[in-house]
Enzyme design. Structure first.
Site, PDB file in Angstrom:
ATOM      1  N   HIS A  62      27.612 -16.169 -29.490  1.00 60.64           N
ATOM      2  CA  HIS A  62      28.961 -16.011 -30.022  1.00 60.64           C
ATOM      3  C   HIS A  62      29.711 -17.339 -29.874  1.00 60.64           C
ATOM      4  CE1 HIS A  62      29.503 -14.810 -25.675  1.00 60.64           C
ATOM      5  NE2 HIS A  62      30.389 -15.792 -25.812  1.00 60.64           N
TER       6      HIS A  62
HETATM    7  C1  T46 Z   1      30.704 -16.576 -22.819  1.00 59.76           C
HETATM    8  C2  T46 Z   1      29.378 -16.633 -22.159  1.00 59.76           C
HETATM    9  C3  T46 Z   1      29.074 -17.977 -21.583  1.00 59.76           C
HETATM   10  C4  T46 Z   1      34.282  -8.220 -19.633  1.00 59.76           C
HETATM   11  O1  T46 Z   1      34.689  -7.051 -19.650  1.00 59.76           O
HETATM   12  N1  T46 Z   1      35.008  -9.198 -19.036  1.00 59.76           N
HETATM   13  C5  T46 Z   1      34.584 -10.489 -18.967  1.00 59.76           C
HETATM   14  O2  T46 Z   1      35.275 -11.336 -18.380  1.00 59.76           O
HETATM   15  C6  T46 Z   1      33.336 -10.831 -19.581  1.00 59.76           C
HETATM   16  C7  T46 Z   1      32.818 -12.267 -19.538  1.00 59.76           C
HETATM   17  C8  T46 Z   1      32.620  -9.847 -20.197  1.00 59.76           C
HETATM   18  N2  T46 Z   1      33.086  -8.560 -20.217  1.00 59.76           N
HETATM   19  C9  T46 Z   1      32.292  -7.517 -20.860  1.00 59.76           C
HETATM   20  C10 T46 Z   1      32.220  -7.626 -22.373  1.00 59.76           C
HETATM   21  C11 T46 Z   1      30.882  -7.022 -22.724  1.00 59.76           C
HETATM   22  O3  T46 Z   1      31.012  -5.631 -22.892  1.00 59.76           O
HETATM   23  O4  T46 Z   1      30.951  -7.587 -20.402  1.00 59.76           O
HETATM   24  C12 T46 Z   1      30.056  -7.292 -21.453  1.00 59.76           C
HETATM   25  C13 T46 Z   1      29.048  -8.412 -21.643  1.00 59.76           C
HETATM   26  O5  T46 Z   1      29.746  -9.557 -22.175  1.00 59.76           O
HETATM   27  P1  T46 Z   1      29.018 -10.581 -23.181  1.00 59.76           P
HETATM   28  O6  T46 Z   1      28.031  -9.841 -23.999  1.00 59.76           O
HETATM   29  O7  T46 Z   1      30.079 -11.323 -23.900  1.00 59.76           O
HETATM   30  O8  T46 Z   1      28.246 -11.525 -22.146  1.00 59.76           O
HETATM   31  P2  T46 Z   1      27.567 -12.931 -22.467  1.00 59.76           P
HETATM   32  O9  T46 Z   1      26.795 -13.324 -21.260  1.00 59.76           O
HETATM   33  O10 T46 Z   1      26.850 -12.888 -23.762  1.00 59.76           O
HETATM   34  O11 T46 Z   1      28.796 -13.942 -22.635  1.00 59.76           O
HETATM   35  C14 T46 Z   1      29.546 -14.320 -21.508  1.00 59.76           C
HETATM   36  C15 T46 Z   1      31.043 -14.284 -21.845  1.00 59.76           C
HETATM   37  O12 T46 Z   1      31.409 -12.984 -22.320  1.00 59.76           O
HETATM   38  C16 T46 Z   1      31.391 -15.271 -22.933  1.00 59.76           C
HETATM   39  O13 T46 Z   1      32.791 -15.427 -23.014  1.00 59.76           O
HETATM   40  O14 T46 Z   1      31.146 -17.544 -23.411  1.00 59.76           O
HETATM   41  O15 T46 Z   1      29.170 -15.637 -21.151  1.00 59.76           O
END
Ligand code: T46
Length: 149
Positions: A62
């Site tokens: 993303h």
């Molecule tokens: C990024 C990369 C480097 C939350 O509720 N709060 C939070 O602060 C974060 C980071 C995530 N979430 C929830 C949102 C999703 O339902 O946790 C779940 C997994 O998040 P995501 O799929 O976005 O995780 P990554 O590892 O793909 O991405 C993360 C960060 O979300 C993003 O901002 O830049 O790490």
């Protein structure tokens, strides 16, 4: 730290952050990050990612519209893929005190995690799903129209 040994970053809205590392021989190392000094913004959120499944796990995929972040690999190693809509670059993350700025409108993917890898991320703002662009075609379309600066 020999910062000239790090490969140049070719994508927009990125850069390296090198943190001070105090090595205490048998007593380990201490690494320090200060907001507005090392990290180029005020911190509103810190999160870490662990329990990754070596070559199976893929995270990120993303871009953020406004959020700014700095990502570190504080244990192990992984591949960080950056894409600004025009240039794509892969970076091996394996230095515990060398971070990468994930600026606005920078597509990022994390993969190829070594066993025991831990990622640490400093973020400029609170979590807001509306700030994410999770569709790559949508991302490139916004970049094409000049939204990526
Ligand atoms: C990024 C990369 C480097 C939350 O509720 N709060 C939070 O602060 C974060 C980071 C995530 N979430 C929830 C949102 C999703 O339902 O946790 C779940 C997994 O998040 P995501 O799929 O976005 O995780 P990554 O590892 O793909 O991405 C993360 C960060 O979300 C993003 O901002 O830049 O790490």
């Amino acid at each position: 730290m020999q910062t000239e040994n790090f490969e140049p970053l070719l994508v927009k809205n990125s850069g390296y952050v090198f943190l001070k590392k105090v090595c205490d021989q048998n007593d380990g190392t201490l690494i320090i990050a200060e907001a507005q000094k090392d990290i180029p913004f005020d911190l509103k959120r810190v999160y870490y990612i662990n329990n990754l499944k070596n070559f199976i796990s893929v995270r990120g995929c993303h871009a953020h519209k406004t959020l700014r972040q700095v990502i570190f690999c504080i244990a192990g190693s992984f591949t960080l893929t950056l894409d600004d809509g025009a240039t794509r670059q892969k970076i091996l993350m394996n230095h515990d005190n060398a971070g990468i700025i994930l600026g606005q409108m920078l597509w990022h993917e994390m993969s190829e995690f070594a066993s025991g890898t831990v990622l640490l991320v400093f973020a400029s703002d609170y979590y807001d799903e509306a700030d994410y662009i999770r569709n790559y075609e949508e991302f490139t379309e916004i970049c094409r129209k000049g939204g990526g600066k």
